[in-house]
Design a protein around this motif. Structure first.
Motif, PDB file in Angstrom:
ATOM      1  N   UNK A 187       0.643  -1.109   0.020  1.00 52.28           N
ATOM      2  CA  UNK A 187       0.134   0.154   0.020  1.00 52.28           C
ATOM      3  C   UNK A 187       0.903   1.270   0.033  1.00 52.28           C
ATOM      4  N   UNK A 188       2.048   1.186   0.602  1.00 54.39           N
ATOM      5  CA  UNK A 188       2.893   2.237   0.705  1.00 54.39           C
ATOM      6  C   UNK A 188       3.717   2.655  -0.608  1.00 54.39           C
ATOM      7  N   UNK A 189       3.589   1.786  -1.692  1.00 54.26           N
ATOM      8  CA  UNK A 189       4.272   1.900  -2.929  1.00 54.26           C
ATOM      9  C   UNK A 189       3.746   2.844  -3.782  1.00 54.26           C
ATOM     10  N   UNK A 190       4.429   3.941  -4.375  1.00 53.74           N
ATOM     11  CA  UNK A 190       3.609   4.963  -5.180  1.00 53.74           C
ATOM     12  C   UNK A 190       4.130   4.733  -6.497  1.00 53.74           C
ATOM     13  N   UNK A 191       3.300   4.599  -7.415  1.00 52.41           N
ATOM     14  CA  UNK A 191       3.312   4.381  -8.942  1.00 52.41           C
ATOM     15  C   UNK A 191       2.866   5.444  -9.481  1.00 52.41           C
ATOM     16  N   UNK A 192       3.531   6.161 -10.512  1.00 53.00           N
ATOM     17  CA  UNK A 192       3.003   7.429 -11.010  1.00 53.00           C
ATOM     18  C   UNK A 192       3.346   7.611 -12.625  1.00 53.00           C
ATOM     19  N   UNK A 193       2.284   7.531 -13.347  1.00 53.29           N
ATOM     20  CA  UNK A 193       2.190   7.218 -14.641  1.00 53.29           C
ATOM     21  C   UNK A 193       2.799   5.896 -15.038  1.00 53.29           C
TER      22      UNK A 193
END
Length: 543
Positions: free
Chosen positions: A262-268
């Protein structure tokens, strides 16, 4: 760290040893990665004059920052259909060989190339015709580029590694026969860099971050997009491999890893596992298009049509029906369009027949779930009755079939025979869920499965909806068509039959609107109707 330059001014990995993935692991995902690379490159009818081929390059486009943010900062999202200046992947890596684990990163993209016709005297023109009648058209092409590095995990933990990505400027000139003119192909330099870092979360678990940014000088702010594309990385995506380590699924994470996922941030971009089925694997594909874990190109597909959301058989039939003049224009537009026409025109009958469909698996006939959750408790039909599946599913029904599959009685016609649908009424049929009959007009809360659910369905977890109909699939499973309560277009979608589809065990019965027992706010695990940022992984919304 091993890195080397390959043809086209890009880097490739030097051969390495180790106990992890072999050098060919990335190639196992090659067909899927190429489909991502060329998605939307050129759409049917593959002609330059087609309106949808005048607005191109829609996925994973990284522009110079000052140009793309001239009117304000970009808004991060989990897929890359919006223009940006960067792309960020975060994923989890389980370490199997402490001290010797290595991470391989391959960044792939397209470099735009302008194909310009020039007549005698080097004057630009839109088209040229040679003496044999062949037409050549000015058009924007693209060349594939990639860069690959391999870095010890310990180096990433100490501060990371940054390497150059991009491609050199260039010009190629092709003289046409009989003095008809020449074809000039020009490319501007692409400048970008990728930074790979790692954070240790526990003794055997690390978070990997891969961030690719366009560092080229920006064109003037009001430069048209078609011109700015000459300095952009197009269809950018990343392949990651682990030696002495394996990646964790962000869609269906192993038990106990939901919080770090849940803490992983994937952008574009949106990372999924490759290789064999499972919740961990040695390779990961991070693409600007949302895919499931372990994506594959259908083995029946004879080649890329640059529109993976379409059906090969339909596109092939439509391409066969192009007029001779339309085919001439398509061939003159781009070599990839010519290759599609050649493949369709010479396709053997047995290859074409394979495009009609295939059965990947059959559902077991033995019930395996609780009786009160089985779909055979449906009103106004005999157990095991089958009917056609609705053709225009938006989401849901993409995962595994229902927990149990009752078999059709011997005296009932098979689903493809006349009379198979007799006695079925999707609008009035009901199915028992936790002892409550659900049918048209019932209100429910959406609870997509934690594993195997469609990625789009996970974003709807916790939302309330109204059941529109009950449908029976040809394999005996049941899905309920629903419209979302907070969807402004719900009435319109209901009118023309566009629904979300869920299995009975993915729904929680609710009382009528305003029923006292209904929670006034979503349950703690529910996903909010709107997100301040949708760059978290879907697993975050599915818990």
């Amino acid at each position: 760290m091993a890195e080397a330059w390959a043809e086209g001014g890009t880097k490739s990995a030097a051969p390495t040893g180790g106990t992890g993935p072999s050098p060919g692991v990335f190639e196992q995902l090659g067909a899927v990665a190429d489909a991502v690379l060329y998605e939307g490159y050129l759409l049917y009818p593959y002609r330059r004059s087609s309106a949808k081929n005048r607005v191109r390059w829609q996925f994973g486009v990284l522009f110079p920052r000052d140009w793309v943010e001239a009117d304000g900062p970009v808004t991060p999202g989990v897929s890359g259909s919006a223009d940006s200046w960067y792309q960020q992947t975060e994923c989890l890596l389980r370490v199997r060989q402490a001290g010797s684990a290595r991470v391989r990163v391959r960044v792939r993209h397209l470099q735009m190339q302008r194909k310009q016709m020039q007549e005698a005297g080097h004057r630009p023109v839109e088209s040229l015709r040679t003496g044999d009648g062949t037409v050549h058209l000015s058009f924007d092409e693209a060349l594939p580029r990639e860069c690959e590095v391999e870095v010890p995990l310990d180096e990433l933990l100490r501060g990371g590694h940054t390497f150059a990505v991009g491609a050199a400027a260039g010009e190629d000139v092709e003289t046409l026969p009989e003095g008809a003119g020449r074809v000039v192909r020009t490319r501007e330099e692409l400048r970008a860099e990728t930074t790979v870092t790692a954070d240790r979360l526990s003794d055997d678990l690390c978070r990997i971050r891969v961030r690719t940014t366009n560092t080229a000088p920006a064109p003037p702010p009001r430069t048209p997009r078609d011109e700015a594309l000459r300095r952009a990385l197009i269809a950018t995506h990343t392949l990651l491999g682990g030696d002495g380590a394996e990646f964790v699924s962000l869609i269906d994470p192993p038990a106990g890893l939901e919080a770090p996922v849940r803490a992983c941030r994937n952008e574009f971009t949106f990372p999924v596992l490759g290789g064999e089925a499972g919740d961990t694997g040695p390779v990961l594909l991070s693409a600007p298009i949302i895919l499931p874990d372990h994506p594959q190109v259908a083995p029946e597909s004879p080649g890329d049509l640059h529109d993976a959301a379409e059906i090969d058989e339909i596109l092939t039939l439509r391409t066969m029906l192009l007029t001779d003049e339309e085919k001439r224009e398509a061939r003159a537009t781009d070599p990839r369009a010519a290759a599609i026409l050649d493949r369709v025109d010479t396709m053997p009958q047995e290859v074409f027949e394979r495009l009609h469909g295939a059965v990947r698996s059959l559902t077991p006939a033995t019930p395996t779930a609780r009786a009160d959750r089985l779909p055979d408790a449906v009103g106004s039909r005999a157990p095991g009755t089958l009917a056609a599946t609705p053709a225009d599913r938006l989401s849901g029904a993409a995962g595994s079939p229902a927990p149990a599959t009752p078999t059709a009685p011997a005296d009932r016609p098979a689903w493809w025979q006349e009379g198979a649908d007799d006695g079925l009424s999707p609008a009035s049929d009901t199915v028992l869920v936790d002892g409550v009959p659900l049918g048209g007009g019932s209100r429910v809360r959406l609870r997509p499965r934690g594993r195997g659910a469609d990625a789009q369905d996970m974003f709807l977890a916790g939302r309330t909806a109204e059941v529109a109909a009950v449908f029976h699939d040809v394999d005996g499973s049941v899905h309920l068509a629903v419209t979302l309560d907070d969807d402004p277009a719900a009435e319109l979608n209901h009118w023309y039959g566009r629904f979300h589809y869920f299995r009975p065990d993915e729904l929680e019965p609710l009382g009528p609107a305003g029923f006292p027992d209904e929670p006034s706010a979503p349950a703690p695990a529910a996903a909010p109707a709107r997100h301040t940022s949708d760059s978290e992984t879907p697993a975050a919304e599915a818990e």
